[in-house]
Design a protein around this motif. Sequence first.
Motif, PDB file in Angstrom:
ATOM      1  N   SER A 386      -3.363   3.277  -0.462  1.00 30.07           N
ATOM      2  CA  SER A 386      -2.808   4.616  -0.611  1.00 30.07           C
ATOM      3  C   SER A 386      -3.620   5.646   0.168  1.00 30.07           C
ATOM      4  N   GLU A 387      -4.939   5.589   0.017  1.00 30.28           N
ATOM      5  CA  GLU A 387      -5.795   6.557   0.708  1.00 30.28           C
ATOM      6  C   GLU A 387      -5.773   6.329   2.216  1.00 30.28           C
ATOM      7  N   ALA A 388      -5.760   5.065   2.640  1.00 31.26           N
ATOM      8  CA  ALA A 388      -5.708   4.776   4.072  1.00 31.26           C
ATOM      9  C   ALA A 388      -4.414   5.300   4.671  1.00 31.26           C
ATOM     10  N   GLY A 389      -3.297   5.140   3.958  1.00 29.24           N
ATOM     11  CA  GLY A 389      -2.028   5.646   4.449  1.00 29.24           C
ATOM     12  C   GLY A 389      -2.006   7.152   4.543  1.00 29.24           C
ATOM     13  N   ARG A 390      -2.667   7.805   3.593  1.00 33.44           N
ATOM     14  CA  ARG A 390      -2.736   9.267   3.637  1.00 33.44           C
ATOM     15  C   ARG A 390      -3.525   9.746   4.848  1.00 33.44           C
ATOM     16  N   ARG A 391      -4.620   9.043   5.132  1.00 32.46           N
ATOM     17  CA  ARG A 391      -5.475   9.445   6.249  1.00 32.46           C
ATOM     18  C   ARG A 391      -4.898   9.024   7.605  1.00 32.46           C
ATOM     19  N   ARG A 392      -4.249   7.870   7.654  1.00 35.22           N
ATOM     20  CA  ARG A 392      -3.779   7.339   8.932  1.00 35.22           C
ATOM     21  C   ARG A 392      -2.302   6.926   8.821  1.00 35.22           C
ATOM     22  N   PRO A 393      -1.398   7.873   8.684  1.00 35.77           N
ATOM     23  CA  PRO A 393       0.024   7.506   8.522  1.00 35.77           C
ATOM     24  C   PRO A 393       0.576   6.728   9.705  1.00 35.77           C
ATOM     25  N   GLU A 394      -0.008   6.924  10.902  1.00 34.69           N
ATOM     26  CA  GLU A 394       0.481   6.196  12.067  1.00 34.69           C
ATOM     27  C   GLU A 394       0.197   4.700  11.987  1.00 34.69           C
ATOM     28  N   LEU A 395      -0.663   4.285  11.043  1.00 35.18           N
ATOM     29  CA  LEU A 395      -0.990   2.869  10.878  1.00 35.18           C
ATOM     30  C   LEU A 395      -0.182   2.216   9.765  1.00 35.18           C
ATOM     31  N   ALA A 396       0.862   2.868   9.289  1.00 39.20           N
ATOM     32  CA  ALA A 396       1.595   2.383   8.116  1.00 39.20           C
ATOM     33  C   ALA A 396       2.035   0.932   8.273  1.00 39.20           C
ATOM     34  N   GLY A 397       2.613   0.592   9.431  1.00 41.01           N
ATOM     35  CA  GLY A 397       3.088  -0.776   9.616  1.00 41.01           C
ATOM     36  C   GLY A 397       1.963  -1.790   9.563  1.00 41.01           C
ATOM     37  N   ALA A 398       0.857  -1.507  10.256  1.00 39.68           N
ATOM     38  CA  ALA A 398      -0.275  -2.426  10.257  1.00 39.68           C
ATOM     39  C   ALA A 398      -0.911  -2.508   8.868  1.00 39.68           C
ATOM     40  N   LEU A 399      -1.004  -1.377   8.192  1.00 42.15           N
ATOM     41  CA  LEU A 399      -1.585  -1.376   6.850  1.00 42.15           C
ATOM     42  C   LEU A 399      -0.741  -2.212   5.893  1.00 42.15           C
ATOM     43  N   ASP A 400       0.562  -2.101   5.996  1.00 37.32           N
ATOM     44  CA  ASP A 400       1.426  -2.891   5.118  1.00 37.32           C
ATOM     45  C   ASP A 400       1.279  -4.378   5.399  1.00 37.32           C
ATOM     46  N   ALA A 401       1.243  -4.732   6.688  1.00 35.61           N
ATOM     47  CA  ALA A 401       1.124  -6.148   7.043  1.00 35.61           C
ATOM     48  C   ALA A 401      -0.191  -6.724   6.556  1.00 35.61           C
ATOM     49  N   VAL A 402      -1.272  -5.982   6.760  1.00 35.75           N
ATOM     50  CA  VAL A 402      -2.587  -6.454   6.336  1.00 35.75           C
ATOM     51  C   VAL A 402      -2.664  -6.528   4.811  1.00 35.75           C
ATOM     52  N   THR A 403      -2.138  -5.501   4.137  1.00 41.24           N
ATOM     53  CA  THR A 403      -2.221  -5.466   2.673  1.00 41.24           C
ATOM     54  C   THR A 403      -1.438  -6.621   2.051  1.00 41.24           C
ATOM     55  N   ARG A 404      -0.290  -6.944   2.633  1.00 38.35           N
ATOM     56  CA  ARG A 404       0.465  -8.100   2.113  1.00 38.35           C
ATOM     57  C   ARG A 404      -0.374  -9.365   2.173  1.00 38.35           C
ATOM     58  N   ARG A 405      -1.077  -9.536   3.238  1.00 34.51           N
ATOM     59  CA  ARG A 405      -1.929 -10.716   3.387  1.00 34.51           C
ATOM     60  C   ARG A 405      -3.095 -10.679   2.390  1.00 34.51           C
ATOM     61  N   LEU A 406      -3.645  -9.511   2.173  1.00 34.73           N
ATOM     62  CA  LEU A 406      -4.805  -9.395   1.287  1.00 34.73           C
ATOM     63  C   LEU A 406      -4.446  -9.616  -0.175  1.00 34.73           C
ATOM     64  N   ARG A 407      -3.166  -9.506  -0.505  1.00 40.25           N
ATOM     65  CA  ARG A 407      -2.746  -9.732  -1.897  1.00 40.25           C
ATOM     66  C   ARG A 407      -2.658 -11.214  -2.236  1.00 40.25           C
ATOM     67  N   ASP A 408      -2.679 -12.071  -1.238  1.00 37.64           N
ATOM     68  CA  ASP A 408      -2.578 -13.517  -1.454  1.00 37.64           C
ATOM     69  C   ASP A 408      -3.985 -14.096  -1.552  1.00 37.64           C
ATOM     70  N   PRO A 409      -4.430 -14.485  -2.742  1.00 39.21           N
ATOM     71  CA  PRO A 409      -5.814 -14.955  -2.897  1.00 39.21           C
ATOM     72  C   PRO A 409      -6.138 -16.204  -2.109  1.00 39.21           C
ATOM     73  N   ASP A 410      -5.125 -16.947  -1.682  1.00 45.81           N
ATOM     74  CA  ASP A 410      -5.361 -18.177  -0.936  1.00 45.81           C
ATOM     75  C   ASP A 410      -5.371 -17.952   0.571  1.00 45.81           C
ATOM     76  N   ASP A 411      -5.124 -16.730   0.996  1.00 43.63           N
ATOM     77  CA  ASP A 411      -5.099 -16.415   2.423  1.00 43.63           C
ATOM     78  C   ASP A 411      -6.531 -16.296   2.935  1.00 43.63           C
ATOM     79  N   GLU A 412      -6.796 -16.869   4.109  1.00 45.85           N
ATOM     80  CA  GLU A 412      -8.142 -16.785   4.695  1.00 45.85           C
ATOM     81  C   GLU A 412      -8.580 -15.343   4.873  1.00 45.85           C
ATOM     82  N   LEU A 413      -7.661 -14.473   5.241  1.00 44.06           N
ATOM     83  CA  LEU A 413      -7.999 -13.055   5.398  1.00 44.06           C
ATOM     84  C   LEU A 413      -8.448 -12.462   4.070  1.00 44.06           C
TER      85      LEU A 413
END
Length: 772
Positions: A386-413
């Motif tokens: 939420s805070e990253a999106g507020r500070r860097r709205p132009e990164l919304a797509g990348a933030l969403d993609a990265v956050t989806r990966r970070l929610r999966d505990p089995d993901d290497e990322l």
Amino acid sequence: MSVADRPRVGTTYRVQIRPDFDLDATADLVDYLADLGVTHLYSAPLLTAAPGSEHGYDVVDHRSADPRLGGEPARLRLVRALRAAGLGLVVDIVPNHAGVAQPAANPPWWDVLLRGRDSAYAGWFDIDWERGAGRLRLPVLADDPDALDDLTVVDGELRYHEHRFPIADGTGEGTPRQVHDRQHYELISWRRGDAEVTHRRFFAVTDLAGLRVEDPAVFDATHAEVLRWVAAGEVDGIRVDHPDGLRDPAGYLARLRAAAPDAWLVVEKILEYGEELPDWPVDGTTGYDALPEVCGIFVDTGAEGHFTALDARLTGEHTSWQSLTHRTKWEAATRLLAAELTRLAALVPEVDAEAARAALAELAACFPVYRGYPPEGARHLASARSEAGRRRPELAGALDAVTRRLRDPDDELAMRFPQLTGAVMAKGVEDTAYYRWSRFVALNEVGGSPAHFGTTPGHFHRFAAARQARWPAAMTTLSTHDTKRGEDVRARLAVLAELPGRWADQVGAWTDRAPLPDPAFAHLLWQTAVGAWPIERDRLHAYAEKAAREASVATSWAEPDTGFEEAMHALVDLMYDDPALHAEVTAFAAEITPAGWSNALGQKLVQLAMPGVPDTYQGTELWENSLVDPDNRRPVDFAVRRELLARLDAGWVPAVDADGAAKLLVVSRTLRLRRDHPELFTDHRPVPVRGSAAAHAVAFDTGGAVAVATRLPLGLARAGGWGDTFLTCPVHKMTDLFTGRVYSDPQVRLSDLLATFPVALLVPGRSEEATA
């Protein structure tokens, strides 16, 4: 020794065992520690460390006690001495990293350099072989395009000045540069290290390579010797260094607990304000969560506005802690930890590389704690997104993609990202922001939150009661080898919060007389000077240089600014060489010292009596004005402490200003009571204090004893003293262990109780009964 025979870990005394104070020297302390009242010696790491190491956190050989400390024979002599005195041993272990500054000293690392991926030890270290094109990058060269011309081949090794490296079989023909180009490693400029290293590091320290203890074979090999000591009954407790750096801290601690089921186990886990320790199979933290709660009681919370205004006046700008730490964490992620960031970004091929880097860096900069753990980790990640999106709205797509990966505990990322956030927090906040944010540096401490200006007694009591309920065997501390300034320096600086106007006028006059180009750093330096005064000139010079370079504003480690540093050192010299200024600094320090002593005794008693296992850092049983490492590792004069303790035991009741003997009295009597009567320390309940000066006391029942401390002593004096203020004792006939006075009336006037010392420790019974 059977488990039943092992001494219970009740209290600890930390000793920085090192080559100039080795295991035999430590064994000579055992009688003093027994007299002091501790139950356990708590040692720095004992396994073989890098040649020249003064701290032991750069282990190079996990198979034996360090021969520079006396080796296995001296370790056994220490154990025998401790057992003969009825004391136990707690050891520090370092699972996250190993020392690799001198490759030949670390056999597994040397073998990896020699054989590359084919080494039997390649799996020990967290190396990104793909990014290095199959070679391990070592940033040891000078910042010179012709640096490789200085390579030589000597005795079958590749040498670069004092650095030695192995040569793989069949690759030793030709010029030194040609030999270099055939190796499994690549030597690069030191300036390229933060961006291009291919191994995970301890924070940004390239000479400390990350270990993969998530691999059972690596765990077994690196823990076998310490666990042998535990199994033999020679070690009662283990302090785990930096668990946040591990890939799977919970799994690691479960394995360690299974291997040492009866050991007292504490972790150096730094919790942010309000954060809870995960439900790990440990006894608690090493006490950084308790430190700000204890010290904060002695800070006047009402002074925050004054110091905020002073900071703005001195610096010419309004700076928020949140904005500052976001900036310093971003800098840490994108500069100091650039190599780790690049490695993570490569795990997100679905996003443009630069966008992935930016999104990961922004999330790390916005992450509210060191590292997220289930189940709270999901909430922290959501907050960061939420805070990253507020500070860097132009990164919304990348933030969403990265956050989806970070929610999966089995993901290497998702497994690797938490190792980055912890390092970003440590380097960005502890090692940078704490030196830039100089509003009130008594709060700038490991485990603290400078944005929270002090602690009320009510908040402390709630914290202590919760600690008693959930983590009663966790450690408490006020000073460690990692604290930014010693406990008594913080106690004296807390006095400034009681005279904000006086301090504003004084520091304003000093900065006008001798300005620095970085006014925020000047404020930090002046606070440090009055907090530690009188301090030897060379120590203040060394501190100033380290602090300024850590702040990385006017100068830095990578790019020292000669002009600024000359001006900074000239200011330090002026404090000593200008008679008028020297007299003013001396007079001001003398003015706040008595109240500082009161705070120091108060916070020490609270720390020793509150729920937990209290640690006393070496030397801090007397007044101690240390600053940041390495200043806080200086030799301790134990002969003075022995002599003073003997005088106290002979009946001497010292004045508060008598060379710290009053603090030694508080420490020894409280530790002895905890050792001899642990049944008196099983609870935490506030004790009612009533009267006109009630706000100046903090009192609590420990389950049988009552600890009483004075807070805000200048305000108390301005109000005319204790007057009609009294506390209600839980039982009739209680004795103050510090003075020997007996109180038979349950209503005890604080003007009587605290007439000699600003603290008291009441125990049931008369004097002879209370100490039986």
